[in-house]
Write a protein that holds these residues in place. Structure first.
Motif, PDB file in Angstrom:
ATOM      1  N   ALA A  33     -75.532 -12.905   1.489  1.00 38.23           N
ATOM      2  CA  ALA A  33     -75.586 -13.968   0.399  1.00 38.23           C
ATOM      3  C   ALA A  33     -75.180 -15.087   1.208  1.00 38.23           C
ATOM      4  O   ALA A  33     -75.522 -16.306   0.993  1.00 38.23           O
ATOM      5  CB  ALA A  33     -74.804 -13.424  -0.516  1.00 38.23           C
ATOM      6  N   ASN A  34     -74.225 -15.124   2.223  1.00 39.94           N
ATOM      7  CA  ASN A  34     -73.379 -15.968   2.587  1.00 39.94           C
ATOM      8  C   ASN A  34     -74.392 -16.730   3.429  1.00 39.94           C
ATOM      9  O   ASN A  34     -74.403 -18.092   3.457  1.00 39.94           O
ATOM     10  CB  ASN A  34     -72.329 -15.492   3.569  1.00 39.94           C
ATOM     11  CG  ASN A  34     -71.066 -15.052   2.853  1.00 39.94           C
ATOM     12  OD1 ASN A  34     -70.482 -14.324   3.228  1.00 39.94           O
ATOM     13  ND2 ASN A  34     -71.138 -15.344   1.382  1.00 39.94           N
ATOM     14  N   ALA A  35     -75.332 -16.136   4.502  1.00 43.99           N
ATOM     15  CA  ALA A  35     -76.256 -16.445   5.333  1.00 43.99           C
ATOM     16  C   ALA A  35     -77.349 -17.378   4.504  1.00 43.99           C
ATOM     17  O   ALA A  35     -77.886 -18.598   4.987  1.00 43.99           O
ATOM     18  CB  ALA A  35     -76.909 -15.603   6.027  1.00 43.99           C
ATOM     19  N   ALA A  36     -77.595 -17.119   3.257  1.00 42.76           N
ATOM     20  CA  ALA A  36     -78.566 -17.745   2.223  1.00 42.76           C
ATOM     21  C   ALA A  36     -77.744 -19.033   1.702  1.00 42.76           C
ATOM     22  O   ALA A  36     -78.362 -19.644   0.790  1.00 42.76           O
ATOM     23  CB  ALA A  36     -78.902 -16.948   1.313  1.00 42.76           C
ATOM     24  N   GLY A  37     -76.375 -19.149   1.709  1.00 42.32           N
ATOM     25  CA  GLY A  37     -75.622 -20.211   1.362  1.00 42.32           C
ATOM     26  C   GLY A  37     -75.172 -19.994  -0.048  1.00 42.32           C
ATOM     27  O   GLY A  37     -74.528 -20.847  -0.748  1.00 42.32           O
ATOM     28  N   ILE A  38     -74.819 -18.690  -0.314  1.00 37.54           N
ATOM     29  CA  ILE A  38     -74.349 -18.331  -1.596  1.00 37.54           C
ATOM     30  C   ILE A  38     -72.935 -17.705  -1.193  1.00 37.54           C
ATOM     31  O   ILE A  38     -72.687 -16.915  -0.407  1.00 37.54           O
ATOM     32  CB  ILE A  38     -75.008 -17.063  -2.227  1.00 37.54           C
ATOM     33  CG1 ILE A  38     -76.319 -17.394  -2.563  1.00 37.54           C
ATOM     34  CG2 ILE A  38     -74.259 -16.696  -3.362  1.00 37.54           C
ATOM     35  CD1 ILE A  38     -77.390 -16.485  -2.981  1.00 37.54           C
ATOM     36  N   ALA A  39     -72.051 -18.545  -1.940  1.00 38.88           N
ATOM     37  CA  ALA A  39     -70.350 -18.180  -1.530  1.00 38.88           C
ATOM     38  C   ALA A  39     -69.945 -16.779  -2.266  1.00 38.88           C
ATOM     39  O   ALA A  39     -70.822 -16.008  -3.143  1.00 38.88           O
ATOM     40  CB  ALA A  39     -69.588 -19.466  -2.113  1.00 38.88           C
ATOM     41  N   ASP A  40     -69.002 -16.242  -1.989  1.00 35.05           N
ATOM     42  CA  ASP A  40     -68.445 -14.989  -2.583  1.00 35.05           C
ATOM     43  C   ASP A  40     -68.078 -14.899  -3.772  1.00 35.05           C
ATOM     44  O   ASP A  40     -68.785 -13.911  -4.552  1.00 35.05           O
ATOM     45  CB  ASP A  40     -67.301 -14.630  -1.689  1.00 35.05           C
ATOM     46  CG  ASP A  40     -67.404 -14.121  -0.178  1.00 35.05           C
ATOM     47  OD1 ASP A  40     -68.664 -14.267   0.223  1.00 35.05           O
ATOM     48  OD2 ASP A  40     -66.325 -13.824   0.268  1.00 35.05           O
TER      49      ASP A  40
END
Length: 272
Positions: A33-40
């Motif tokens: 998710a982080n690699a896709a630009g989604i924060a935790d």
């Protein structure tokens, strides 16, 4: 210039990693998710909502935890995947129309108005078209897309021919109730995602898993507008069939760049 893909929803990432059976470690979900630009934080919120809805159970906290589908969650995702399997089966010529129309009428007590309205919305979501107040038409048997409780509120019938406001030709009925232009337009996002992913992979700008998530988001969005009308009721060639084949080729190319199949384990149909 590459087409801009749809933003990836946190729920898409979670559902993509959930196997039909077993747990998924959440560290890989968070990392992807982080690699896709989604924060935790949006991902944690999506997890909490899925737990509250009864779709998943979560053990542990944050990245050190695991998630697993509940029976209800597995059934719900299973119904979603039925639509995907039907789409690819139609594309392969493996799901021909049986020549029968299904008529569905919602029958609930007036006191149960909320259930009535919810079922009507679900019938439309599964591809049925309203032909009169409380009466819906589909070329498919939609029973597998509904749970037992919902089916108990339906009166169902089949017919080999229908007359919809003076229109009787099956292809003309189809075009009147499910216009092709609107469905084909919805698949533009899939073409855009394929273009984006192919360019990103050529330039090394994106990981293969992120590329697959872009493809998954786009196909899910497109299929929300697709009633999956049998190809016999459309004129050839049917553009969504061609686009789904390109989608599957792009997906398979990304899978070859990975150590193995990681997303939609046990869910994704074979190549059309």
């Amino acid at each position: 210039m590459s087409a801009v893909p749809l933003p990836i929803a946190p729920r898409t990432v979670i559902e993509a990693f959930l196997p039909a059976d077993g747990q998924v470690p959440l560290d890989v979900v968070f990392d992807t998710a982080n690699a896709a630009g989604i924060a935790d934080q949006p991902l944690r919120l999506a997890l909490r909502r899925m737990v509250a809805a009864g779709d998943i159970v979560q053990a542990g906290r944050g990245r050190s935890g695991t998630a697993e589908l509940t029976l209800a969650g597995r059934q719900r995702l299973g119904r979603d995947r039925l639509a995907l399997r039907l789409a690819f089966a139609q594309d392969q010529g493996l799901a021909p129309w049986d020549g029968r129309w299904r008529l569905l009428a919602v029958s609930t007590p007036e006191a149960d108005r909320a259930a009535r309205d919810a079922l009507r919305r679900q019938l439309v979501d599964t591809g049925a078209a309203a032909v009169s107040t409380g009466l819906y038409l589909s070329p498919h048997n939609l029973a597998d897309m509904l749970d037992t409780h919902e089916r108990s509120h339906l009166v169902q019938a089949t017919a080999t021919g229908v007359d919809v406001r003076g229109v009787t030709d099956p292809q003309a009925v189809t075009e009147a109730l499910w216009p092709r232009a609107r469905i084909i337009e919805a698949y533009a996002v899939v073409d855009q995602a394929i273009e984006h992913v192919q360019l990103a992979m050529e330039t090394g700008a994106e990981a293969a898993l992120v590329g697959q998530l872009h493809l998954a988001e786009a196909l899910e969005q497109a299929m929300r507008s697709d009633p999956l009308i049998p190809l016999e009721l459309r004129t050839e060639p049917w553009a969504p069939t061609q686009i789904r084949r390109r989608w599957h080729d792009a997906w398979a190319a990304l899978t070859r760049d990975l150590a193995g199949e990681l997303l939609y384990l046990g869910w994704l149909p074979q190549r059309p």
